[in-house]
Design a protein around this motif. Structure first.
Motif, short mmCIF file in Angstrom:
data_model
loop_
_atom_site.label_atom_id
_atom_site.label_comp_id
_atom_site.label_asym_id
_atom_site.label_seq_id
_atom_site.Cartn_x
_atom_site.Cartn_y
_atom_site.Cartn_z
N ALA A 198 0.81 -1.22 0.00
CA ALA A 198 0.00 0.00 0.00
C ALA A 198 0.84 1.27 0.00
O ALA A 198 0.31 2.37 -0.19
CB ALA A 198 -0.92 0.00 1.22
N GLU A 199 2.14 1.14 0.19
CA GLU A 199 2.99 2.32 0.25
C GLU A 199 3.03 3.05 -1.10
O GLU A 199 2.99 2.41 -2.16
CB GLU A 199 4.42 1.94 0.65
CG GLU A 199 4.57 1.60 2.12
CD GLU A 199 6.02 1.38 2.50
OE1 GLU A 199 6.91 1.73 1.69
OE2 GLU A 199 6.27 0.86 3.61
N PRO A 200 3.14 4.38 -1.06
CA PRO A 200 3.21 5.15 -2.31
C PRO A 200 4.62 5.16 -2.89
O PRO A 200 5.61 5.08 -2.18
CB PRO A 200 2.79 6.55 -1.87
CG PRO A 200 3.26 6.63 -0.44
CD PRO A 200 3.07 5.25 0.13
N ARG A 201 4.68 5.24 -4.21
CA ARG A 201 5.93 5.38 -4.94
C ARG A 201 5.71 6.34 -6.10
O ARG A 201 4.58 6.60 -6.52
CB ARG A 201 6.41 4.03 -5.48
CG ARG A 201 6.85 3.05 -4.41
CD ARG A 201 8.11 3.50 -3.71
NE ARG A 201 8.66 2.46 -2.85
CZ ARG A 201 8.30 2.27 -1.59
NH1 ARG A 201 7.38 3.04 -1.03
NH2 ARG A 201 8.87 1.31 -0.87
N GLU A 210 1.91 9.73 -8.32
CA GLU A 210 2.13 8.78 -7.24
C GLU A 210 1.28 7.53 -7.45
O GLU A 210 0.10 7.62 -7.76
CB GLU A 210 1.76 9.43 -5.90
CG GLU A 210 2.29 8.72 -4.68
CD GLU A 210 2.07 9.51 -3.41
OE1 GLU A 210 0.93 9.46 -2.87
OE2 GLU A 210 3.01 10.19 -2.95
N SER A 212 0.90 3.14 -6.07
CA SER A 212 1.22 2.23 -4.97
C SER A 212 2.24 1.19 -5.42
O SER A 212 2.43 0.95 -6.63
CB SER A 212 -0.04 1.53 -4.48
OG SER A 212 -0.54 0.64 -5.47
N HIS A 215 0.49 -1.32 -7.47
CA HIS A 215 0.31 -0.91 -8.86
C HIS A 215 1.56 -1.23 -9.68
O HIS A 215 1.47 -1.73 -10.81
CB HIS A 215 0.01 0.58 -8.94
CG HIS A 215 -0.02 1.12 -10.35
ND1 HIS A 215 -1.14 1.08 -11.13
CD2 HIS A 215 0.96 1.70 -11.12
CE1 HIS A 215 -0.87 1.61 -12.32
NE2 HIS A 215 0.40 1.99 -12.33
#
Length: 245
Positions: A198-201, A210, A212, A215
């Motif tokens: 779930a962390e953003p990148r 941005e 996840s 994704h």
């Protein structure tokens, strides 16, 4: 891409026409002869395609999942599902590599209708892993391997393509790189957690966008399945075009 707004073709003969890297989204065809029409749309599942009022996308997706066991897992959303999805891909690609390796030596470097060869396809998948896992997720300072195969359009998007090899490497070299990148994905998935997914990148091709971690992994899975389909299609074409094929 040049866009022709609201173009209308009436009583036109487009037999044998080829549309490459073009958009036909929202196009309307009425009273058309489409025997032998060949459509390859990697993003088909993201919308609808109506034929005589019937959305054929669910049928196409079901058939592709039947032909490629494990493909149905490409949108898995949890660590266990992602690991199963990657294991299925590794099995499918191992079979494809065995098939390509059993063909005449030059077959792996043969291009069909200007498409990437088998070795170029493997190089591109290494590039995709470097972009979406190495660069985006792991945020490595130098994520790209010189044997990777980027799309030519990156040369005009401010992306330095000079780091990539210009000479065709051997199949053995490509397979070594491929094994390394498969292991990189496998090892990442071995310890990934729902929280990490779930962390953003940052999107590797759009720093202001941005996405996840999940994704990014879905992009890799999608690239793998689509290019497997392309590769097997072209190996079949090469095989049948040769004497005794």
């Amino acid at each position: 891409m040049v866009q022709e707004q609201k173009a209308e073709f009436v009583d036109r003969d487009l037999q044998g026409a080829r549309f490459i890297s073009s958009t036909l989204a929202g196009a309307v065809m009425r009273g058309v002869e489409v025997r032998g029409l060949d459509i390859d749309a990697p993003w088909l599942a993201e919308g609808s395609l109506l034929v005589n009022g019937v959305d054929v996308v669910p049928f196409v997706e079901a058939e592709l999942n039947r032909r490629f066991p494990g493909r149905e897992l490409r949108q898995a959303g949890d660590p266990e599902g992602l690991r199963a999805a990657w294991a299925a891909l590794e099995r499918a690609w191992a079979t494809a590599v065995d098939r390509a390796s059993s063909m005449p030596a030059d077959a792996v470097d043969a291009s069909v209708d200007g498409e990437w060869s088998f070795t170029q396809t493997l190089r591109h998948l290494a590039f995709a892993a470097d972009a979406w896992l190495g660069k985006a997720v792991l945020r490595l300072p130098q994520p790209f391997h010189p044997l990777g195969q980027p799309h030519v359009e990156y040369a005009t998007d401010g992306f330095d393509t000079s780091i990539f090899a210009t000479e065709q490497p051997t199949l053995a070299e490509v397979l070594d790189l491929r094994a390394e990148r498969q292991a990189m994905v496998r090892q990442f998935l071995a310890t990934v957690t729902p929280e990490l997914l779930a962390e953003p990148r940052r999107n590797p091709w759009s720093a202001e966008t941005e996405v996840s971690v999940l994704h990014c992994l879905h992009v890799i899975l999608g690239e793998e399945w689509e290019h497997l389909r392309f590769a097997l299609r072209d190996l079949t074409t090469i095989s049948t075009a040769r004497p005794g094929g």
